[in-house]
Design an enzyme around this catalytic site. Sequence first.
Site, mmCIF file in Angstrom:
data_model
loop_
_atom_site.group_PDB
_atom_site.id
_atom_site.type_symbol
_atom_site.label_atom_id
_atom_site.label_comp_id
_atom_site.label_asym_id
_atom_site.label_seq_id
_atom_site.Cartn_x
_atom_site.Cartn_y
_atom_site.Cartn_z
ATOM 1 N N ASP A 37 0.843 -1.191 0.000
ATOM 2 C CA ASP A 37 0.000 0.000 0.000
ATOM 3 C C ASP A 37 0.880 1.244 0.000
ATOM 4 O O ASP A 37 1.576 1.531 0.975
ATOM 5 C CB ASP A 37 -0.917 0.006 1.227
ATOM 6 C CG ASP A 37 -1.859 1.200 1.197
ATOM 7 O OD1 ASP A 37 -2.913 1.092 0.541
ATOM 8 O OD2 ASP A 37 -1.528 2.235 1.808
ATOM 9 N N TYR B 34 3.209 9.888 0.337
ATOM 10 C CA TYR B 34 4.185 9.305 1.260
ATOM 11 C C TYR B 34 5.613 9.696 0.904
ATOM 12 O O TYR B 34 6.521 9.542 1.722
ATOM 13 C CB TYR B 34 4.063 7.784 1.298
ATOM 14 C CG TYR B 34 2.708 7.271 1.745
ATOM 15 C CD1 TYR B 34 1.768 8.110 2.341
ATOM 16 C CD2 TYR B 34 2.354 5.932 1.570
ATOM 17 C CE1 TYR B 34 0.530 7.650 2.739
ATOM 18 C CE2 TYR B 34 1.113 5.455 1.966
ATOM 19 C CZ TYR B 34 0.205 6.315 2.541
ATOM 20 O OH TYR B 34 -1.027 5.841 2.927
ATOM 21 N N LYS C 111 -2.368 6.165 -4.441
ATOM 22 C CA LYS C 111 -3.456 7.097 -4.167
ATOM 23 C C LYS C 111 -3.231 8.441 -4.868
ATOM 24 O O LYS C 111 -2.100 8.935 -4.922
ATOM 25 C CB LYS C 111 -3.575 7.321 -2.650
ATOM 26 C CG LYS C 111 -3.729 6.028 -1.869
ATOM 27 C CD LYS C 111 -3.747 6.260 -0.360
ATOM 28 C CE LYS C 111 -3.667 4.941 0.390
ATOM 29 N NZ LYS C 111 -2.304 4.363 0.367
ATOM 30 N N HIS D 222 -7.249 9.853 -2.364
ATOM 31 C CA HIS D 222 -6.685 9.784 -1.019
ATOM 32 C C HIS D 222 -7.591 10.441 0.025
ATOM 33 O O HIS D 222 -7.770 9.911 1.132
ATOM 34 C CB HIS D 222 -5.303 10.449 -1.001
ATOM 35 C CG HIS D 222 -4.412 9.974 0.086
ATOM 36 N ND1 HIS D 222 -3.038 9.899 -0.038
ATOM 37 C CD2 HIS D 222 -4.672 9.529 1.338
ATOM 38 C CE1 HIS D 222 -2.503 9.440 1.074
ATOM 39 N NE2 HIS D 222 -3.487 9.216 1.931
#
Length: 319
Positions: free
Chosen positions: A41, A46, A75, A108
């Site tokens: 994931d 990130y 996302k 997201h």
Amino acid sequence: MSLKLPVGSMPLVGYGCWKVGTEKAADLVEKVINVGYRHIDSACDYGNEVQVGEGIKRALATGICKREDLFVTSKLWNTYHAREHVLPACQRTLRDLGLSYLDLYLIHFPISLKYVPFDTRYPPEWFHDPKAENPRMEFENVPISETWREMEKLVELGLVKNIGVSNWSSQGLRDLLSYAKIKPSVLQIEAHPYLQQRKLVKYAQDSGLIVTGFSPLGNGASYWRQDVSVLNEKVVQDIAKEKRVEPGQVVLRWGIQRGCAVIPKSENEIRLKQNIDVFGFTLSDKEMEEISSLERNLRFNDPGEFCPSVFNTHCPIWD
């Protein structure tokens, strides 16, 4: 063990790449695949997708599995909701990950922010201009229907196999389901014994979505609550002792027996192996109820809380 999606299946336990530093992400992702994880994931926000992709590449090069054996999620970030930005954002993620397709692509947050070009800042994060005298988030009026149509086009182009949403409410799902030509396959939300979101989970599942729980261990230290952890609860520790497993395994098993996928994160090799080793025991109805009694409606990841304090902007999504 996996959950069936419109295209392919999602392994019940995945590895969450949030807060994995760029200096260690490649090694960690390679390691988690080597110890048996097949669900990764990730997300643009990130800031480690290049390194995550390197880890995937290394693991595949060893022959331990093939690309089609992996389930990779990413996302769409808040600044890329407008129709002209969805495809380039997905293509950037694919390039960074070194992949030709995603198994799952999620919106997201139900938050549309003003566009930030890739060459200005990537990932753009929350502030529109972090160097401004008084930096703030800047919203953009983009309807989710516009964003969703572009998500559907990604499926039609073969860049994405399944699409879904993250951090969504039941009302948001009802609206989305009313016009979606390709229905969302997955709802990813914070879910653990302290925040079970039972009504939302039931509504999503009854509507045909798979629910994935992030932060499934209920560990406040990952956020702003160093003093709070489901793993320290006596009922969890007692069940773990009786089952001869670790408290984390009990909590993950609880999530799975609710019919959800879970995406724990750890950097400890022993914990990595434990977190995926949750299929050799079951919890009784009584044990499930005991763990469920820990409900506190304690949400760790709430833009309504962190956006005013960290990003100088009021931005509730849960009310």
